[in-house]
Write a protein that holds these residues in place. Structure first.
Motif, short mmCIF file in Angstrom:
data_model
loop_
_atom_site.label_atom_id
_atom_site.label_comp_id
_atom_site.label_asym_id
_atom_site.label_seq_id
_atom_site.Cartn_x
_atom_site.Cartn_y
_atom_site.Cartn_z
N LEU A 215 1.91 7.31 -15.07
CA LEU A 215 2.78 8.13 -14.25
C LEU A 215 4.08 8.43 -14.98
N LEU A 216 4.75 9.48 -14.53
CA LEU A 216 6.09 9.79 -15.01
C LEU A 216 7.10 9.05 -14.15
N GLY A 217 8.34 8.96 -14.62
CA GLY A 217 9.37 8.22 -13.89
C GLY A 217 9.65 8.79 -12.52
N SER A 218 9.68 10.12 -12.42
CA SER A 218 9.95 10.74 -11.12
C SER A 218 8.81 10.50 -10.14
N GLU A 219 7.59 10.35 -10.65
CA GLU A 219 6.45 10.06 -9.78
C GLU A 219 6.55 8.65 -9.20
N VAL A 220 6.98 7.71 -10.01
CA VAL A 220 7.12 6.33 -9.52
C VAL A 220 8.21 6.26 -8.46
N LYS A 221 9.32 6.97 -8.69
CA LYS A 221 10.41 7.00 -7.71
C LYS A 221 9.91 7.58 -6.39
N SER A 222 9.13 8.65 -6.48
CA SER A 222 8.59 9.27 -5.28
C SER A 222 7.63 8.34 -4.56
N LEU A 223 6.83 7.59 -5.32
CA LEU A 223 5.90 6.65 -4.71
C LEU A 223 6.63 5.50 -4.02
N ARG A 224 7.76 5.08 -4.58
CA ARG A 224 8.54 4.02 -3.94
C ARG A 224 9.06 4.47 -2.58
N ILE A 225 9.34 5.76 -2.45
CA ILE A 225 9.76 6.31 -1.15
C ILE A 225 8.56 6.40 -0.21
N GLY A 226 7.37 6.52 -0.80
CA GLY A 226 6.15 6.55 0.01
C GLY A 226 5.63 7.94 0.29
N GLN A 227 5.83 8.87 -0.64
CA GLN A 227 5.41 10.24 -0.41
C GLN A 227 4.22 10.58 -1.29
N SER A 228 3.02 10.25 -0.82
CA SER A 228 1.83 10.56 -1.60
C SER A 228 0.62 10.66 -0.68
N ASN A 229 -0.45 11.24 -1.23
CA ASN A 229 -1.68 11.41 -0.48
C ASN A 229 -2.84 11.44 -1.47
N ILE A 230 -3.86 10.61 -1.24
CA ILE A 230 -5.04 10.61 -2.11
C ILE A 230 -6.30 10.98 -1.34
N ALA A 231 -6.13 11.56 -0.15
CA ALA A 231 -7.29 11.86 0.70
C ALA A 231 -8.22 12.90 0.08
N GLU A 232 -7.69 13.93 -0.57
CA GLU A 232 -8.54 14.98 -1.13
C GLU A 232 -8.80 14.77 -2.62
N SER A 233 -8.41 13.65 -3.16
CA SER A 233 -8.52 13.46 -4.60
C SER A 233 -9.85 12.82 -4.99
N TYR A 234 -10.15 12.91 -6.29
CA TYR A 234 -11.36 12.29 -6.83
C TYR A 234 -11.10 11.92 -8.27
N ALA A 235 -11.92 11.05 -8.81
CA ALA A 235 -11.81 10.63 -10.21
C ALA A 235 -13.02 11.15 -10.97
N VAL B 246 0.84 -1.19 0.00
CA VAL B 246 0.00 0.00 0.00
C VAL B 246 0.88 1.25 0.00
N ILE B 247 0.59 2.17 -0.92
CA ILE B 247 1.31 3.44 -1.01
C ILE B 247 0.54 4.51 -0.26
N ALA B 248 -0.75 4.65 -0.57
CA ALA B 248 -1.59 5.66 0.07
C ALA B 248 -3.00 5.10 0.19
N GLU B 249 -3.67 5.47 1.27
CA GLU B 249 -5.02 4.97 1.51
C GLU B 249 -5.92 6.13 1.90
N ASN B 250 -7.14 6.10 1.41
CA ASN B 250 -8.13 7.12 1.73
C ASN B 250 -9.09 6.54 2.76
N ARG B 251 -8.73 6.64 4.03
CA ARG B 251 -9.53 6.05 5.09
C ARG B 251 -10.85 6.79 5.30
N ARG B 252 -10.84 8.06 5.00
CA ARG B 252 -12.03 8.88 5.20
C ARG B 252 -13.16 8.52 4.23
N ALA B 253 -12.81 7.90 3.10
CA ALA B 253 -13.80 7.62 2.06
C ALA B 253 -14.90 6.69 2.56
N ARG B 254 -14.57 5.68 3.32
CA ARG B 254 -15.58 4.74 3.80
C ARG B 254 -16.48 5.38 4.86
#
Length: 158
Positions: free
Chosen positions: A36-56, A13-21
């Protein structure tokens, strides 16, 4: 006859939206890919992301993830914008079903969890959901509390 997809057992798990449920009544969820771009994947491997305020959303026959934060990667030669729109990948049939749910039934596409699957690909689990009212949230909390009390009573035999 088509194979049934096996359940994911091995993913990170990279990021989880716990508030959604809590905020939404989840109807149906779906695993989608993300471009994704290459730099985004590298950043995700470090674990620096947030999807709490996002939507599709479905725009012009394509599925997009909006407002998801992926931190800039310091060592990148060509850095990325942290909150850019990212295209999501899914089958056309699923896309049409989601577009109908959002347009006709007033549902929302909510990202639940972003993870690396067993092949190392970044996947996103999104769900079609209806917003909960305050009384629905209270009912869910009461049901969860009663479940906890019931488990305690069964465990201690009181």
């Amino acid at each position: 006859m088509a194979k049934k997809p096996k359940e994911q057992t091995n993913y990170k798990v990279i990021a989880e939206n716990r508030r959604a449920r809590y905020d939404y009544a989840i109807e149906e969820d779906l695993e989608v890919g993300i471009i994704l771009l290459g730099s985004e994947v590298k950043s995700l491997r470090i674990g620096q992301s947030n999807i709490a305020e996002s939507y599709a959303s479905v725009d012009d026959g394509e599925l997009w993830l909006t407002n998801a934060y992926i931190a800039p990667y310091d060592a990148a030669m060509f850095p990325h914008a942290p909150r850019r729109k990212r295209k999501l990948l899914c089958r056309h049939r699923e896309l049409v079903k989601m577009a109908n749910a959002t347009n006709r039934e007033g549902m929302t596409l909510v990202p639940l969890v972003m993870y690396f699957n067993d092949k190392g690909m970044v996947k996103l689990k999104i769900a079609t959901a209806k917003g909960k009212k305050n009384h629905d949230k209270r009912a869910t909390e009461a049901k969860r509390d009663w479940g906890r009390q019931k488990q305690r009573l069964l465990r201690h035999g009181e």
